[in-house]
Design a protein around this motif. Structure first.
Motif, PDB file in Angstrom:
ATOM      1  N   UNK A 294       1.070  -1.072  -0.074  1.00 34.86           N
ATOM      2  CA  UNK A 294       0.003   0.232  -0.192  1.00 34.86           C
ATOM      3  C   UNK A 294       0.894   1.112   0.296  1.00 34.86           C
ATOM      4  N   UNK A 295       1.041   2.248  -1.515  1.00 32.72           N
ATOM      5  CA  UNK A 295       1.420   3.229  -0.831  1.00 32.72           C
ATOM      6  C   UNK A 295       1.101   3.922   0.198  1.00 32.72           C
ATOM      7  N   UNK A 296       2.246   4.899   0.696  1.00 30.37           N
ATOM      8  CA  UNK A 296       2.166   6.019   1.714  1.00 30.37           C
ATOM      9  C   UNK A 296       1.476   7.386   1.521  1.00 30.37           C
ATOM     10  N   UNK A 297       1.490   7.257   0.342  1.00 30.60           N
ATOM     11  CA  UNK A 297       1.151   8.880  -0.643  1.00 30.60           C
ATOM     12  C   UNK A 297      -0.015   7.921  -1.191  1.00 30.60           C
ATOM     13  N   UNK A 298      -0.493   9.502  -2.027  1.00 27.55           N
ATOM     14  CA  UNK A 298      -1.100   9.209  -2.519  1.00 27.55           C
ATOM     15  C   UNK A 298      -1.092  10.166  -4.571  1.00 27.55           C
ATOM     16  N   UNK A 299      -0.214   9.536  -4.834  1.00 35.85           N
ATOM     17  CA  UNK A 299      -0.423  10.821  -6.302  1.00 35.85           C
ATOM     18  C   UNK A 299      -0.734  10.211  -7.452  1.00 35.85           C
ATOM     19  N   UNK A 300      -0.796  11.301  -8.884  1.00 33.58           N
ATOM     20  CA  UNK A 300      -1.066  10.928  -9.640  1.00 33.58           C
ATOM     21  C   UNK A 300      -0.386  12.204 -10.816  1.00 33.58           C
ATOM     22  N   UNK A 301      -0.455  11.796 -11.714  1.00 34.75           N
ATOM     23  CA  UNK A 301      -0.087  12.444 -13.100  1.00 34.75           C
ATOM     24  C   UNK A 301      -1.524  12.921 -13.610  1.00 34.75           C
ATOM     25  N   UNK A 302      -2.083  13.776 -14.284  1.00 32.56           N
ATOM     26  CA  UNK A 302      -3.110  13.937 -15.248  1.00 32.56           C
ATOM     27  C   UNK A 302      -2.710  15.247 -16.634  1.00 32.56           C
ATOM     28  N   UNK A 303      -3.317  14.353 -17.495  1.00 32.93           N
ATOM     29  CA  UNK A 303      -2.722  15.253 -18.697  1.00 32.93           C
ATOM     30  C   UNK A 303      -4.515  15.856 -19.648  1.00 32.93           C
TER      31      UNK A 303
ATOM     32  N   UNK B  16      -8.223  29.963 -21.158  1.00 36.94           N
ATOM     33  CA  UNK B  16      -9.892  29.665 -20.205  1.00 36.94           C
ATOM     34  C   UNK B  16      -9.455  28.740 -19.525  1.00 36.94           C
ATOM     35  N   UNK B  17      -8.598  27.875 -20.106  1.00 30.36           N
ATOM     36  CA  UNK B  17      -8.599  26.769 -18.819  1.00 30.36           C
ATOM     37  C   UNK B  17      -7.053  26.052 -17.996  1.00 30.36           C
ATOM     38  N   UNK B  18      -6.148  27.225 -18.936  1.00 28.72           N
ATOM     39  CA  UNK B  18      -4.616  27.203 -18.275  1.00 28.72           C
ATOM     40  C   UNK B  18      -5.077  28.220 -17.166  1.00 28.72           C
ATOM     41  N   UNK B  19      -6.339  29.206 -17.392  1.00 27.45           N
ATOM     42  CA  UNK B  19      -6.033  30.339 -16.268  1.00 27.45           C
ATOM     43  C   UNK B  19      -6.591  29.732 -15.319  1.00 27.45           C
ATOM     44  N   UNK B  20      -7.829  29.091 -15.936  1.00 27.93           N
ATOM     45  CA  UNK B  20      -8.523  28.049 -14.914  1.00 27.93           C
ATOM     46  C   UNK B  20      -7.440  27.180 -13.972  1.00 27.93           C
ATOM     47  N   UNK B  21      -7.183  26.307 -14.156  1.00 25.35           N
ATOM     48  CA  UNK B  21      -5.764  25.890 -13.818  1.00 25.35           C
ATOM     49  C   UNK B  21      -5.127  25.768 -13.082  1.00 25.35           C
TER      50      UNK B  21
ATOM     51  N   UNK C 134       2.502  21.947 -27.111  1.00 27.80           N
ATOM     52  CA  UNK C 134       1.202  22.828 -25.970  1.00 27.80           C
ATOM     53  C   UNK C 134      -0.211  22.944 -25.537  1.00 27.80           C
ATOM     54  N   UNK C 135      -0.755  22.114 -26.625  1.00 31.61           N
ATOM     55  CA  UNK C 135      -1.904  22.075 -26.491  1.00 31.61           C
ATOM     56  C   UNK C 135      -2.502  21.845 -25.714  1.00 31.61           C
ATOM     57  N   UNK C 136      -1.668  20.457 -24.922  1.00 32.37           N
ATOM     58  CA  UNK C 136      -1.579  19.643 -23.863  1.00 32.37           C
ATOM     59  C   UNK C 136      -1.335  19.654 -22.000  1.00 32.37           C
ATOM     60  N   UNK C 137      -1.988  20.007 -20.860  1.00 30.71           N
ATOM     61  CA  UNK C 137      -1.809  20.462 -20.178  1.00 30.71           C
ATOM     62  C   UNK C 137      -1.221  19.372 -19.420  1.00 30.71           C
ATOM     63  N   UNK C 138      -0.385  19.281 -18.657  1.00 28.40           N
ATOM     64  CA  UNK C 138      -0.343  18.233 -17.313  1.00 28.40           C
ATOM     65  C   UNK C 138      -0.023  18.270 -16.064  1.00 28.40           C
ATOM     66  N   UNK C 139      -0.536  18.006 -15.266  1.00 27.38           N
ATOM     67  CA  UNK C 139      -0.203  18.274 -13.640  1.00 27.38           C
ATOM     68  C   UNK C 139      -0.145  16.950 -12.705  1.00 27.38           C
ATOM     69  N   UNK C 140       0.606  17.187 -11.859  1.00 26.59           N
ATOM     70  CA  UNK C 140       1.371  16.224 -10.951  1.00 26.59           C
ATOM     71  C   UNK C 140       1.247  16.565  -9.396  1.00 26.59           C
ATOM     72  N   UNK C 141       0.418  15.400  -8.657  1.00 29.85           N
ATOM     73  CA  UNK C 141      -0.086  15.756  -8.061  1.00 29.85           C
ATOM     74  C   UNK C 141       0.630  14.506  -6.555  1.00 29.85           C
ATOM     75  N   UNK C 142       0.472  14.698  -5.493  1.00 29.91           N
ATOM     76  CA  UNK C 142       1.117  14.537  -4.189  1.00 29.91           C
ATOM     77  C   UNK C 142       0.080  14.710  -3.290  1.00 29.91           C
TER      78      UNK C 142
END
Length: 102
Positions: A1-10, A20-25, A50-58
């Motif tokens: 079981x992971x000690x944290x919860x992490x994700x990568x989103x596209x 609009x999406x860039x400013x919102x995110x 540059x038409x793809x946004x990527x986010x990384x969260x832990x």
């Protein structure tokens, strides 16, 4: 079981909604980083497409992430996301194999 919860989103925005999406995110970055349990939160644009946004969260725990996702602005975004996107978010859950020593 992971000690944290992490994700990568596209996110693949509709061309006419990209800015609009860039400013919102971008508006989510600072408040999210201030949330209890947020260990890392980063927003990127793909260098090759540059038409793809990527986010990384832990997150410290699934409960912390669930609290984040239940916030009104996150629920509103989730409910309206397809207004901005050519297809649904591609979210990949990841497990850290090389954490920094504490």
């Amino acid at each position: 079981m992971p000690s944290t919860y992490a994700l990568v989103g596209f996110a693949h925005p509709k061309p006419e909604r990209r800015d609009d999406l860039r400013e919102l995110l971008l508006s989510f970055v600072e408040p999210t980083r201030a949330e209890e349990g947020c260990l890392e939160y980063h927003f990127h644009v793909d260098s090759d497409d540059p038409s793809v946004f990527v986010f990384y969260e832990v997150w410290r725990s699934k409960a912390d992430l669930d609290r984040h996702l239940a916030l009104p602005h996150m629920r509103e975004f989730w409910n309206s996301r397809l207004d901005y996107l050519t297809r649904d978010l591609d979210i990949r859950w990841i497990d850290m194999l090389s954490p920094y020593p504490r």
